[in-house]
Motif scaffolding. Structure first.
Motif, PDB file in Angstrom:
ATOM      1  N   LYS A  23     -18.026  14.186  21.930  1.00 31.76           N
ATOM      2  CA  LYS A  23     -17.330  15.381  21.457  1.00 31.76           C
ATOM      3  C   LYS A  23     -16.647  15.164  20.108  1.00 31.76           C
ATOM      4  CE  LYS A  23     -14.222  18.743  23.630  1.00 31.76           C
ATOM      5  NZ  LYS A  23     -15.108  19.877  23.799  1.00 31.76           N
ATOM      6  N   TYR A  24     -16.105  13.961  19.907  1.00 33.35           N
ATOM      7  CA  TYR A  24     -15.327  13.733  18.681  1.00 33.35           C
ATOM      8  C   TYR A  24     -15.772  12.544  17.833  1.00 33.35           C
ATOM      9  CZ  TYR A  24     -12.054  17.183  20.477  1.00 33.35           C
ATOM     10  OH  TYR A  24     -11.498  18.348  20.923  1.00 33.35           O
ATOM     11  N   VAL A  25     -15.941  11.382  18.481  1.00 32.01           N
ATOM     12  CA  VAL A  25     -16.161  10.176  17.679  1.00 32.01           C
ATOM     13  C   VAL A  25     -17.478  10.262  16.923  1.00 32.01           C
ATOM     14  CG1 VAL A  25     -16.357   7.665  17.729  1.00 32.01           C
ATOM     15  CG2 VAL A  25     -14.759   8.821  19.267  1.00 32.01           C
ATOM     16  N   TRP A  26     -18.538  10.689  17.600  1.00 33.96           N
ATOM     17  CA  TRP A  26     -19.841  10.757  16.948  1.00 33.96           C
ATOM     18  C   TRP A  26     -20.146  12.137  16.384  1.00 33.96           C
ATOM     19  CZ3 TRP A  26     -21.876   7.752  21.734  1.00 33.96           C
ATOM     20  CH2 TRP A  26     -21.718   6.376  21.498  1.00 33.96           C
ATOM     21  N   ALA A  27     -19.299  13.071  16.630  1.00 33.46           N
ATOM     22  CA  ALA A  27     -19.620  14.458  16.252  1.00 33.46           C
ATOM     23  C   ALA A  27     -19.358  14.716  14.771  1.00 33.46           C
ATOM     24  CB  ALA A  27     -18.792  15.417  17.091  1.00 33.46           C
ATOM     25  N   ASP A  28     -20.102  15.662  14.226  1.00 35.48           N
ATOM     26  CA  ASP A  28     -19.862  16.107  12.855  1.00 35.48           C
ATOM     27  C   ASP A  28     -18.858  17.245  12.877  1.00 35.48           C
ATOM     28  OD1 ASP A  28     -21.626  14.399  11.553  1.00 35.48           O
ATOM     29  OD2 ASP A  28     -23.336  15.665  12.138  1.00 35.48           O
ATOM     30  N   PRO A  29     -18.030  17.331  11.843  1.00 35.99           N
ATOM     31  CA  PRO A  29     -17.066  18.435  11.812  1.00 35.99           C
ATOM     32  C   PRO A  29     -17.767  19.796  11.716  1.00 35.99           C
ATOM     33  CG  PRO A  29     -16.928  17.088   9.807  1.00 35.99           C
ATOM     34  CD  PRO A  29     -17.878  16.408  10.724  1.00 35.99           C
ATOM     35  N   GLU A  30     -17.104  20.807  12.209  1.00 37.39           N
ATOM     36  CA  GLU A  30     -17.674  22.149  12.217  1.00 37.39           C
ATOM     37  C   GLU A  30     -17.769  22.704  10.795  1.00 37.39           C
ATOM     38  OE1 GLU A  30     -14.873  21.222  13.650  1.00 37.39           O
ATOM     39  OE2 GLU A  30     -15.251  21.306  15.819  1.00 37.39           O
ATOM     40  N   THR A  90     -13.761  16.645   5.043  1.00 36.89           N
ATOM     41  CA  THR A  90     -15.201  16.703   5.236  1.00 36.89           C
ATOM     42  C   THR A  90     -15.522  17.802   6.247  1.00 36.89           C
ATOM     43  OG1 THR A  90     -14.811  14.803   6.630  1.00 36.89           O
ATOM     44  CG2 THR A  90     -15.963  14.404   4.595  1.00 36.89           C
ATOM     45  N   VAL A  91     -16.361  18.734   5.845  1.00 33.96           N
ATOM     46  CA  VAL A  91     -16.714  19.864   6.705  1.00 33.96           C
ATOM     47  C   VAL A  91     -18.230  19.940   6.811  1.00 33.96           C
ATOM     48  CG1 VAL A  91     -14.673  21.194   6.118  1.00 33.96           C
ATOM     49  CG2 VAL A  91     -16.745  21.488   4.756  1.00 33.96           C
ATOM     50  N   GLY A  92     -18.702  20.731   7.764  1.00 30.69           N
ATOM     51  CA  GLY A  92     -20.124  20.826   8.023  1.00 30.69           C
ATOM     52  C   GLY A  92     -20.906  21.547   6.939  1.00 30.69           C
ATOM     53  N   ASN A  93     -20.265  22.456   6.202  1.00 30.01           N
ATOM     54  CA  ASN A  93     -21.017  23.286   5.256  1.00 30.01           C
ATOM     55  C   ASN A  93     -20.400  23.310   3.866  1.00 30.01           C
ATOM     56  OD1 ASN A  93     -18.759  24.625   6.149  1.00 30.01           O
ATOM     57  ND2 ASN A  93     -19.708  26.650   6.011  1.00 30.01           N
ATOM     58  N   ALA A  94     -20.059  22.129   3.357  1.00 29.25           N
ATOM     59  CA  ALA A  94     -19.448  22.064   2.035  1.00 29.25           C
ATOM     60  C   ALA A  94     -20.355  22.705   0.986  1.00 29.25           C
ATOM     61  CB  ALA A  94     -19.144  20.615   1.673  1.00 29.25           C
ATOM     62  N   GLN A  95     -21.662  22.592   1.195  1.00 26.88           N
ATOM     63  CA  GLN A  95     -22.610  23.168   0.243  1.00 26.88           C
ATOM     64  C   GLN A  95     -22.396  24.677   0.092  1.00 26.88           C
ATOM     65  OE1 GLN A  95     -24.820  21.501  -1.722  1.00 26.88           O
ATOM     66  NE2 GLN A  95     -25.112  23.532  -2.661  1.00 26.88           N
ATOM     67  N   GLU A  96     -22.121  25.331   1.218  1.00 28.62           N
ATOM     68  CA  GLU A  96     -21.922  26.774   1.193  1.00 28.62           C
ATOM     69  C   GLU A  96     -20.650  27.139   0.405  1.00 28.62           C
ATOM     70  OE1 GLU A  96     -23.563  29.442   4.790  1.00 28.62           O
ATOM     71  OE2 GLU A  96     -21.642  28.493   5.164  1.00 28.62           O
ATOM     72  N   VAL A  97     -19.602  26.330   0.623  1.00 27.12           N
ATOM     73  CA  VAL A  97     -18.345  26.553  -0.103  1.00 27.12           C
ATOM     74  C   VAL A  97     -18.585  26.387  -1.600  1.00 27.12           C
ATOM     75  CG1 VAL A  97     -15.966  25.779  -0.392  1.00 27.12           C
ATOM     76  CG2 VAL A  97     -16.998  25.776   1.890  1.00 27.12           C
ATOM     77  N   ALA A  98     -19.364  25.371  -1.957  1.00 29.46           N
ATOM     78  CA  ALA A  98     -19.655  25.126  -3.372  1.00 29.46           C
ATOM     79  C   ALA A  98     -20.446  26.286  -3.980  1.00 29.46           C
ATOM     80  CB  ALA A  98     -20.414  23.812  -3.525  1.00 29.46           C
ATOM     81  N   GLU A  99     -21.382  26.830  -3.199  1.00 28.64           N
ATOM     82  CA  GLU A  99     -22.156  27.980  -3.695  1.00 28.64           C
ATOM     83  C   GLU A  99     -21.245  29.163  -3.946  1.00 28.64           C
ATOM     84  OE1 GLU A  99     -25.405  29.013  -1.034  1.00 28.64           O
ATOM     85  OE2 GLU A  99     -26.066  26.916  -1.264  1.00 28.64           O
ATOM     86  N   TRP A 100     -20.358  29.406  -2.981  1.00 24.50           N
ATOM     87  CA  TRP A 100     -19.422  30.519  -3.123  1.00 24.50           C
ATOM     88  C   TRP A 100     -18.630  30.385  -4.430  1.00 24.50           C
ATOM     89  CZ3 TRP A 100     -13.969  29.978  -0.884  1.00 24.50           C
ATOM     90  CH2 TRP A 100     -13.173  31.071  -1.251  1.00 24.50           C
ATOM     91  N   LEU A 101     -18.179  29.190  -4.743  1.00 20.18           N
ATOM     92  CA  LEU A 101     -17.313  28.992  -5.903  1.00 20.18           C
ATOM     93  C   LEU A 101     -18.096  28.589  -7.164  1.00 20.18           C
ATOM     94  CD1 LEU A 101     -14.397  27.124  -4.081  1.00 20.18           C
ATOM     95  CD2 LEU A 101     -14.412  29.501  -4.860  1.00 20.18           C
ATOM     96  N   ASP A 102     -19.419  28.669  -7.124  1.00 24.92           N
ATOM     97  CA  ASP A 102     -20.267  28.255  -8.251  1.00 24.92           C
ATOM     98  C   ASP A 102     -19.865  26.883  -8.765  1.00 24.92           C
ATOM     99  OD1 ASP A 102     -21.625  30.762  -8.333  1.00 24.92           O
ATOM    100  OD2 ASP A 102     -19.810  31.595  -9.267  1.00 24.92           O
ATOM    101  N   ALA A 103     -19.712  25.955  -7.862  1.00 25.37           N
ATOM    102  CA  ALA A 103     -19.187  24.646  -8.245  1.00 25.37           C
ATOM    103  C   ALA A 103     -20.154  23.535  -7.877  1.00 25.37           C
ATOM    104  CB  ALA A 103     -17.858  24.407  -7.537  1.00 25.37           C
ATOM    105  N   ALA A 104     -20.045  22.409  -8.605  1.00 26.36           N
ATOM    106  CA  ALA A 104     -20.793  21.217  -8.226  1.00 26.36           C
ATOM    107  C   ALA A 104     -20.167  20.646  -6.963  1.00 26.36           C
ATOM    108  CB  ALA A 104     -20.731  20.186  -9.346  1.00 26.36           C
ATOM    109  N   LEU A 105     -20.977  20.041  -6.129  1.00 25.07           N
ATOM    110  CA  LEU A 105     -20.467  19.518  -4.863  1.00 25.07           C
ATOM    111  C   LEU A 105     -20.380  17.997  -4.868  1.00 25.07           C
ATOM    112  CD1 LEU A 105     -19.666  19.875  -1.861  1.00 25.07           C
ATOM    113  CD2 LEU A 105     -22.097  19.720  -1.309  1.00 25.07           C
TER     114      LEU A 105
END
Ligand code: ADP
Length: 739
Positions: free
Chosen positions: A409-416, A180-195
């Motif tokens: 910093k970690y427990v409640w934080a979202d991944p970068e 799980t990453v902060g910008n999976a949507q961007e990765v999906a756009e790059w690869l023209d893929a459904a997220l």
């Protein structure tokens, strides 16, 4: 329900059910919904251990079912064999699976007949460069752990490789698996893929922080923990987990810390072993000792007998696998690991403790905090579906303030978010040469168009930066004569020179090639040490650090053996460069010792490294020396045979007189030396040798002796009537080159 998935082979539902998979996990069902079994591209950003592998298998098997061919890209070599073993279960249904590791400079033709191919991104990149014909037949490409495009060292290769594959096969299905990453949507756009962006997990996970006498969890709950006086928090947690029959995985920041923690935690686990467990652990320890008798392994075996183990990249592959299996079987109760274990290897445990959330970072010259992504991946190893009621993952705090800090910093934080590292120069230099050499682009404009298909381009609106570094790289490649350019009608065309083609096919960083060429030019006489030092100072080799006092020692060596070195030695007054040069010398001395038949154990002591590191250096040196030999040929230098000898010596870890013997499979450095001492000095001697002499030198391993003799064409390799008392000896294959 697994029955209703469209597009998969008809045998699959039954096979899955036999393996205990009745229904799809929700992210898997989402992927099917998105068409993953019907050729649609998908990015699956889901937590660790939530069944990403099956998503990729559904995609690959349905693609193969339609007559296609699938490629599974792994981030680490160790994972290639693991995934290969996993996919082999499909061979009984006629799906052939191939794995491509090792030698970069080949086009892997034999893979043309595999339906599923497993390889690292570096290997795939090199297969593309070497024109593997089956690349254009790919219908499905899976990228495992795609969030590693963020990695400064290896990310760019993954990024460029995906871009190249997609450019070659515009209709290829891309399946990217990510934590799980902060910008999976961007990765999906790059690869023209459904997220598929999901936080679902097959087992509940509670995360939190240990402080004082309690575990504080993210849902606000607290669990009291009894701490014996003088006991460290990790030991108390391990003890507490054991009372409940569970195991603990402890992440620390260095190998030394992993070994130290294991020693201490071993006394906690030791007290609670049943006698049956003790026997089984003793058997595992024996296997570890048999694999190799280095100090690290001996220490590991001693810990395993007490129900504890450490796990890091300095271990041999065999030891690592033994530890992972025994931990999965709940025999080993605690493993202290460096973060390498968090990536990929499936080793769930009841509790995870992230003891060190800072680690040494060379680029800042001090301790730096782990990323949220890394910590969450470690957390994700907690809880074993079907075995544990839930998993718990913890950080450790020393003060109340730190307790709050760690929650924030970690427990409640979202991944970068993941960020492309392509604009870094070494990466771009390498990939620009490869892109021109393989004909994907033949002008500056063509290059920029190609680079536009990368994640970097998706993420940056300012294209000036990319143009600037691209131009710098093109200049560098022109100056070093790896590229040539011509002006035609005002446009500049780019072409790889013959040398440039060679460098790209050899998979060298152009800067390594330039350094090697500079060293070879004008060399009339070369020694192994000179060659080792030359390849060790290229950016493709990780050098050993100098410990305090060692700069003096190696400076002395440098002057004593000055005539052997190739190219100019930097002046002592250029301190940084000189020290790097000495580090390369230290690494070269390790290789020289190895090729001088010094015991593995002594080398690990002398250089402060693990057996896995020796293997790593040896593999890299072997590859770089092979490349050096090819470059010498290309430059028509007469020293190629000397380079060949130096390479073979490193490959087998032997003096020159043993090279003929070690070319025979199953004969490592120690066996070769014993054969030699028994008067069998060459392959021809072996062919005519007295079988009992061979058997003696191989310490009575009859099967091995038979295989060896068969290979060299001995007249009667059958050993059945040689010394019958030897017959009951167990046969084990040597797992490492020492014997
Ligand atoms: P990831 O790659 O996401 O870290 P894995 O693919 O290794 O996770 O899956 C973790 C475990 O879950 C594996 O042991 C796998 O066999 C099991 N698993 C996967 N999908 C299912 C399912 N639908 N039902 C039951 N078990 C499953």
């Amino acid at each position: 329900d697994v029955e209703s998935v469209p597009g998969v082979p008809s045998w699959l539902p039954r096979h899955l059910r036999d393996g205990g998979i009745e229904t799809l996990y929700p992210p898997q069902a989402d992927a099917v919904e998105a068409g993953v079994t019907e050729g649609e591209s998908v990015v699956a950003s889901v937590p660790t251990a939530s069944g990403k592998t099956l998503i990729s298998e559904l995609a690959m098997l349905s693609s193969v079912e339609r007559g296609g061919k699938a490629l599974y890209i792994v981030p680490l070599r160790a994972l290639a064999s693991e995934k290969h073993r996993e996919f082999e279960q499909y061979e009984e249904y006629g799906v052939s699976v191939g794995v491509s590791t090792g030698n970069y400079e080949s086009s892997g033709e034999w893979l043309a007949s595999s339906d599923i191919i497993v390889a690292t991104s570096e290997k795939v990149d090199s297969l593309v460069r070497n024109g593997a014909p089956w690349i254009s037949e790919l219908s499905c490409v899976v990228a495992d752990e795609v969030h590693l495009v963020d990695d400064p060292n290896r990310g760019p290769t993954l990024e460029v490789t995906l871009a190249k594959l997609r450019r070659r096969n515009p209709n290829v299905q891309t399946v990217a698996l990510s934590a799980t990453v902060g910008n999976a949507q961007e990765v999906a756009e790059w690869l023209d893929a459904a997220l598929i962006d999901s936080h679902w997990r097959p087992i509940d996970l509670q995360t939190g922080v240990h402080y004082g006498q309690a575990l504080h969890f993210d849902d606000g709950s607290r669990t009291e923990l009894s701490v014996n006086s003088g006991e460290k928090p990790t030991a108390a947690i391990v003890r507490d987990t054991l009372t409940d029959g569970g195991s603990t995985l402890v992440f620390v920041n260095s190998r030394r810390n992993a070994e130290g923690a294991t020693k201490r935690l071993g006394s906690v686990t030791d007290e609670r072993l049943t006698s049956e467990e003790r026997d089984q652990l003793a058997a595992v320890a024996t296997e570890i000792r048999e694999a190799s008798d280095t100090e690290t392994n001996t220490e590991l075996a001693r810990a395993v007998e007490r129900g504890a183990a450490f796990h890091h990249a300095g271990l041999s592959r065999k030891s690592r696998t033994l530890i992972e299996d025994a931990f999965r079987d709940r025999l080993i109760k605690v493993v202290a690991a460096t973060p390498t274990l968090a990536a990929g290897v499936n080793t769930p445990s009841r509790r995870v403790v992230v003891r060190d959330w800072r680690r040494y970072d060379g680029s800042v010259g001090g301790m730096a905090p782990l990323s949220v992504l890394e910590v969450h991946q470690m957390f994700g190893r907690a809880g074993r579906p079907g075995r544990d009621p839930y998993g718990e993952a913890l950080l450790l705090a020393n003060s109340h303030d730190e307790l709050d800090e760690l929650f924030e910093k970690y427990v409640w934080a979202d991944p970068e978010p993941v960020r492309s590292k392509l604009a870094a120069e070494p990466a771009l230099r390498t990939h620009i040469l490869a892109t021109v050499a393989s004909g994907v682009a033949n002008s500056r404009e063509g290059l920029l168009t190609f680079l536009d298909q990368t994640l970097y381009a998706t993420q940056t609106s300012d294209s000036d930066e990319l143009q600037r570094v691209t131009d710098d790289c093109i200049d560098y490649l022109l100056v070093n004569e790896f590229l040539e350019s011509e002006r035609e009608d005002g446009a500049q065309s780019l072409d790889a020179t013959s040398l440039g083609h060679t460098v790209s096919r050899l998979y060298l960083d152009p800067m390594s090639a330039a350094e090697i060429i500079d060293g070879l030019r004008g060399a009339s006489d070369v020694t192994p040490l000179g060659l080792y030092q030359l390849v060790c100072r290229t950016p493709d080799m990780y050098e050993l650090y100098l410990r305090s006092g060692e700069d003096e020692e190696y400076t002395t060596t440098a002057y004593e053996r000055e005539t052997e070195f190739l190219g100019a030695m930097p002046s002592e007054f250029e301190q940084a460069r000189f020290e790097e040069w000495l580090s390369a010398l230290k690494t070269a001395r390790l290789l020289e010792d190895w090729a001088g038949e010094v015991d593995e154990d002594e080398i690990t002591d002398r250089y402060g490294v693990g057996p896995g590191d020796i293997r790593g250096k040896v593999d890299t040196a072997e590859w770089l020396l092979g490349a050096t030999e090819r470059l010498a040929g290309e430059l028509e230098l007469s020293i190629a045979p000397a380079i060949n000898t130096a390479r073979k010596r490193v490959e087998h870890g032997v003096s020159e007189d043993l090279i003929g013997l070690t070319d025979v499979r199953h004969i490592g450095r120690k066996r070769a030396r014993r054969l030699f001492e028994a008067g069998i000095e060459t392959r021809a001697d072996l062919r005519n040798a007295d079988k009992s002499v061979v058997l003696g030198a191989l310490r009575g391993r009859r099967k091995t002796a038979e295989r060896v003799l068969e290979q060299v064409g001995h007249t009667e390799p059958d050993m059945t009537n040689v010394n019958p008392s030897e017959r009951s000896r167990p046969e084990t294959e040597p797992t490492d080159t020492t014997d």
